[in-house]
Design an enzyme around this catalytic site. Structure first.
Site, PDB file in Angstrom:
ATOM      1  N   ASP A  74      26.543   6.382 -17.762  1.00  0.00           N
ATOM      2  CA  ASP A  74      27.317   7.124 -16.769  1.00  0.00           C
ATOM      3  C   ASP A  74      28.379   6.248 -16.112  1.00  0.00           C
ATOM      4  O   ASP A  74      28.398   5.029 -16.285  1.00  0.00           O
ATOM      5  CB  ASP A  74      26.389   7.655 -15.671  1.00  0.00           C
TER       6      ASP A  74
ATOM      7  N   TYR B 179      16.657  -1.122 -19.573  1.00  0.00           N
ATOM      8  CA  TYR B 179      17.655  -1.170 -18.503  1.00  0.00           C
ATOM      9  C   TYR B 179      17.180  -2.129 -17.413  1.00  0.00           C
ATOM     10  O   TYR B 179      15.984  -2.223 -17.130  1.00  0.00           O
ATOM     11  CB  TYR B 179      17.843   0.207 -17.859  1.00  0.00           C
TER      12      TYR B 179
END
Length: 270
Positions: A51, A109
């Site tokens: 994103d 992540y």
């Protein structure tokens, strides 16, 4: 011929990964550069679409081409046409069975959170920030309720296009280093906004707003409205995409960030 690339980028400089009509995404920049170098349009397939504001350290893409170039020629040639906020780290020919997205079996992540009464302009876009103290042990206890294969609908964006909300979350680590807290999330795959929604909940527990077992109730409820608001994107990094050993995908170059030594202690999978 199928070529895989390892790509790093500063997510703060782009409106996410996926190509858009305005052309201000990482995919747009990469495909423009590839087209300039190859003198023909090339379309990339990515391991995971990030994103706006989310950084890429271990992003992997592939494309198909008839052009014959050396591996490092793809790296240097493409980088010559990229802005300073994106860089191809490596290039490698792959068999047709390789697919940047579907051949991957796990993603990792990291989230870097700066905990301090005053925000730092030097960390703008590089780390999340919170001005109140956090209880590390409470966040670890809360994270333990999330490990395993579950329906993560409570942490799924309304815009998520995944066919199923069921994912296997292998690991969440919480490590403090000075004024920073480093979070690691490792799973077979993630839903849209899943890591940021998990972060919002962990921080809420860390601030004492909820007990650690609240997160078990949120998970079981399968309702996004039960969870905390989506946390800021600034400190989120796609650090690693795991592939079968047969593809010999080069490891991500994590030394380019100042907190790489902390991440090394967390034993990033190879």
């Amino acid at each position: 011929m199928r070529i895989a690339l390892g790509v790093q980028y500063d997510g703060a400089a782009f409106c996410g990964w996926q190509a858009q009509p305005h052309g201000k995404t990482v995919q747009d920049a990469l495909e423009r550069a590839l087209g300039e170098f190859a003198c023909v349009p090339l379309h990339t397939t990515v391991a995971g679409r990030t994103d706006t504001g989310v950084h890429g350290l271990g992003q992997v893409v592939h494309f198909d081409t008839d052009l014959d170039r050396t591996d490092f020629s793809w790296v240097r040639g493409t980088n010559a046409f990229l802005p300073s906020t994106v860089s191809v780290q490596w290039a490698k020919p792959m068999p047709e069975t390789f697919h940047a997205r579907f051949a991957a079996f796990e993603r990792t992540y990291y989230y870097v959170l700066y905990v301090h009464p005053v925000r730092s302009p030097m960390l703008a876009g590089r780390a999340g920030w919170i001005h109140t103290p956090l209880d590390d042990d409470a966040m670890r206890a809360a994270a333990a309720h999330l490990i395993g294969e579950h329906d993560f609908s409570s942490f799924r964006s309304s815009e998520c296009q995944s066919k199923t909300p069921v994912k296997h979350l292998y690991q969440i680590d919480v490590r403090r280093s000075g004024h920073f807290i480093h979070f690691r999330f490792r799973a077979n795959a993630f839903l849209h906004h899943m890591v940021r929604n998990l972060m919002g909940c962990l921080v809420a527990v860390g601030r004492g707003r909820y007990p650690a077992d609240w997160l078990a109730d949120v998970l079981a409820g399968r309702d996004r409205t039960l969870a905390a608001p989506t946390f800021m994107a600034d400190g989120l990094y796609l650090a690693h995409v795991g592939y079968p050993a047969e593809f010999a995908v080069p490891p991500a170059q994590l030394g380019s960030v100042p907190w790489s030594s902390v991440w090394a202690d967390l034993d990033l999978p190879s």
